[in-house]
Design a protein around this motif. Structure first.
Motif, short mmCIF file in Angstrom:
data_model
loop_
_atom_site.label_atom_id
_atom_site.label_comp_id
_atom_site.label_asym_id
_atom_site.label_seq_id
_atom_site.Cartn_x
_atom_site.Cartn_y
_atom_site.Cartn_z
N VAL A 173 0.85 -1.19 0.00
CA VAL A 173 0.00 0.00 0.00
C VAL A 173 0.88 1.24 0.00
CG1 VAL A 173 -1.75 1.29 1.26
CG2 VAL A 173 -1.84 -1.20 1.22
N SER A 174 0.53 2.21 -0.82
CA SER A 174 1.25 3.48 -0.86
C SER A 174 0.40 4.56 -0.19
CB SER A 174 1.54 3.88 -2.31
OG SER A 174 2.13 5.16 -2.36
N ILE A 175 1.01 5.32 0.72
CA ILE A 175 0.35 6.41 1.43
C ILE A 175 1.03 7.72 1.03
CG2 ILE A 175 -0.32 7.37 3.66
CD1 ILE A 175 -1.64 4.72 3.10
N THR A 176 0.23 8.73 0.70
CA THR A 176 0.76 10.03 0.31
C THR A 176 0.16 11.10 1.22
OG1 THR A 176 0.77 9.25 -1.98
CG2 THR A 176 1.14 11.60 -1.62
N THR A 177 1.03 11.96 1.79
CA THR A 177 0.57 13.04 2.64
C THR A 177 1.21 14.35 2.20
OG1 THR A 177 2.38 12.81 4.25
CG2 THR A 177 0.40 11.46 4.61
N THR A 178 0.60 15.46 2.62
CA THR A 178 1.23 16.75 2.39
C THR A 178 2.44 16.90 3.30
OG1 THR A 178 -0.25 17.77 4.01
CG2 THR A 178 -0.93 17.85 1.70
N ARG A 179 3.43 17.70 2.90
CA ARG A 179 4.68 17.78 3.65
C ARG A 179 4.52 18.46 5.00
NH1 ARG A 179 9.59 21.75 2.22
NH2 ARG A 179 8.25 23.07 3.52
N ASP A 180 3.88 19.64 5.05
CA ASP A 180 3.83 20.44 6.27
C ASP A 180 2.67 20.07 7.19
OD1 ASP A 180 6.10 21.86 5.46
OD2 ASP A 180 4.89 23.27 4.28
N VAL A 181 1.47 19.97 6.64
CA VAL A 181 0.28 19.72 7.46
C VAL A 181 0.10 18.25 7.75
CG1 VAL A 181 -2.20 20.17 7.69
CG2 VAL A 181 -0.76 21.78 6.44
N GLY A 182 0.54 17.38 6.84
CA GLY A 182 0.42 15.94 7.06
C GLY A 182 -0.95 15.37 6.76
N ILE A 183 -1.68 15.99 5.84
CA ILE A 183 -3.01 15.49 5.46
C ILE A 183 -2.85 14.38 4.42
CG2 ILE A 183 -5.21 16.11 4.39
CD1 ILE A 183 -4.67 18.98 5.39
N VAL A 184 -3.57 13.29 4.60
CA VAL A 184 -3.50 12.18 3.65
C VAL A 184 -4.22 12.58 2.37
CG1 VAL A 184 -4.13 9.77 3.22
CG2 VAL A 184 -3.42 10.49 5.51
N ILE A 185 -3.48 12.58 1.26
CA ILE A 185 -4.05 12.96 -0.03
C ILE A 185 -4.04 11.80 -1.02
CG2 ILE A 185 -3.54 15.41 0.21
CD1 ILE A 185 -1.06 14.95 -1.54
N GLY A 186 -3.65 10.62 -0.56
CA GLY A 186 -3.65 9.46 -1.45
C GLY A 186 -3.39 8.18 -0.70
N ALA A 187 -4.11 7.12 -1.07
CA ALA A 187 -3.90 5.79 -0.50
C ALA A 187 -4.24 4.79 -1.59
CB ALA A 187 -4.79 5.58 0.72
N LEU A 188 -3.26 3.95 -1.92
CA LEU A 188 -3.41 3.08 -3.09
C LEU A 188 -2.83 1.71 -2.78
CD1 LEU A 188 -4.49 3.45 -6.02
CD2 LEU A 188 -2.14 3.91 -6.71
N ALA A 189 -3.58 0.65 -3.11
CA ALA A 189 -3.11 -0.73 -2.93
C ALA A 189 -2.71 -1.30 -4.29
CB ALA A 189 -4.20 -1.59 -2.29
N PHE A 190 -1.72 -2.20 -4.28
CA PHE A 190 -1.20 -2.76 -5.52
C PHE A 190 -1.39 -4.27 -5.53
CE2 PHE A 190 1.07 1.15 -4.66
CZ PHE A 190 0.98 1.81 -5.88
N GLU A 191 -1.78 -4.81 -6.67
CA GLU A 191 -2.04 -6.23 -6.79
C GLU A 191 -0.77 -7.06 -6.75
OE1 GLU A 191 -4.32 -6.91 -10.29
OE2 GLU A 191 -6.08 -5.83 -9.56
N LYS A 192 0.37 -6.45 -7.14
CA LYS A 192 1.64 -7.17 -7.15
C LYS A 192 2.67 -6.43 -6.30
CE LYS A 192 0.98 -9.20 -11.75
NZ LYS A 192 1.55 -9.34 -13.12
N ASN A 193 3.68 -7.16 -5.87
CA ASN A 193 4.75 -6.59 -5.07
C ASN A 193 5.76 -5.91 -5.99
OD1 ASN A 193 6.51 -5.92 -3.03
ND2 ASN A 193 7.32 -7.98 -2.78
N VAL A 194 5.43 -4.72 -6.44
CA VAL A 194 6.27 -4.00 -7.39
C VAL A 194 7.29 -3.14 -6.66
CG1 VAL A 194 4.53 -3.96 -9.20
CG2 VAL A 194 4.56 -2.14 -7.52
N PHE A 195 8.35 -2.76 -7.36
CA PHE A 195 9.38 -1.89 -6.82
C PHE A 195 8.76 -0.53 -6.47
CE2 PHE A 195 12.53 1.44 -8.20
CZ PHE A 195 13.29 1.41 -7.05
N ASP A 196 9.18 0.05 -5.34
CA ASP A 196 8.57 1.30 -4.87
C ASP A 196 8.61 2.39 -5.92
OD1 ASP A 196 8.04 0.06 -2.51
OD2 ASP A 196 9.53 1.12 -1.32
N GLY A 197 9.72 2.50 -6.64
CA GLY A 197 9.83 3.54 -7.65
C GLY A 197 8.83 3.40 -8.78
N HIS A 198 8.42 2.16 -9.06
CA HIS A 198 7.46 1.93 -10.14
C HIS A 198 6.03 2.24 -9.74
CE1 HIS A 198 10.51 -1.13 -12.01
NE2 HIS A 198 10.88 0.13 -12.15
#
Length: 268
Positions: A173-198
């Protein structure tokens, strides 16, 4: 409050509740990205456990459909459970291997007998379950795309390098937040164990869909090395500073990566 959240989420369509609540605060030029394992409700998947589960589910299936079995093997399976409990102990390895082999034989025999005694309609109804059972019985130790759970067949194994837990079973699962306030702006699950950069292109696409823009900078850990820029977003990862790096640049880097470390409690 719950009604207000539902209204805001519906108004934003696919939007996240935190974005709907904070609105303008959720829009920043920099974001923090990190991945984690979303563990599923499964035990450590040993072969003995899986074969016993197949045997138990097949017995329930036979009783529900009124199929008379030549032998249920219930008592033998209970007896075979004990040698497999301490299979890693040197004195128990031989008995454990023999018990696991026998459990596999029993499950396969029961599966074939039930399939023979079922009508065509019954076989079509249970076709998906039969395919899972057969896949579990046929898989080998070195196989790829292994099946680790009957009720969570999409689960895969991830090695996270933790001393207390070498392997985790779930989905990335990838979690994305804003830098200063820390609000979650994205949450995504992946069907395969892919490299983080991909995972970055899909993460950016989701963020753009949710907040209608993409931050200029994405701050990540060293697991994202190799990706310096995706579309118009710069991906920043920790690396040794050069000799001619200015103090301002070093101070900005320290600030960024300290803020990125703050995503860890959000993830856990």
């Amino acid at each position: 409050m719950n009604y207000l959240i539902q209204v805001l989420v519906l108004r934003w369509g696919e939007g996240h509740a935190s974005i709907a609540l904070h609105q303008e605060k959720a829009i920043e030029d920099e974001m923090c990205i990190d991945t984690t394992v979303q563990e599923k409700n499964i035990t450590f998947p040993t072969d003995a456990k899986q074969y016993r589960k197949i045997h138990g589910q097949l017995l329930k299936m036979a009783r529900a459909e009124g199929i008379v079995l030549s032998r249920s093997h219930e008592k033998e399976v209970k007896i075979l459970k004990f040698p497999t409990r301490f299979a890693t102990h040197p004195r128990n390895r031989k008995k454990a291997r023999k018990a696991v082999k026998r459990l596999k034989t029993i499950s396969g025999r029961l599966l074939r007998e039930i399939q023979r005694k079922m009508t065509g309609e019954q076989q079509k109804f249970y076709a998906e379950k039969f395919a899972l059972y057969q896949r579990m019985l046929n898989q080998k130790r070195a196989d790829k795309n292994k099946l680790y759970s009957l009720h969570e067949p999409h689960v895969y194994c991830m090695s996270k390098g933790k001393a207390q837990q070498r392997y985790e079973f779930g989905t990335k699962v990838s979690i994305t937040t804003t830098r200063d306030v820390g609000i979650v702006i994205g949450a995504l699950a992946f069907e395969k164990n892919v490299f983080d950069g991909h995972t970055v292109p899909e993460v950016l696409a989701q963020v753009k869909r949710l907040i209608n823009r993409v931050p200029k900078v994405g701050i990540a850990d060293r697991g994202y090395r190799g990706k310096s820029k995706v579309n118009d977003t710069q991906i920043v990862t920790p690396k040794p500073a050069r000799k001619n790096t200015s103090e301002e640049a070093m101070a900005l880097a320290r600030k960024r990566f300290r803020r990125r470390a703050g995503i860890e409690p959000v993830v856990t």
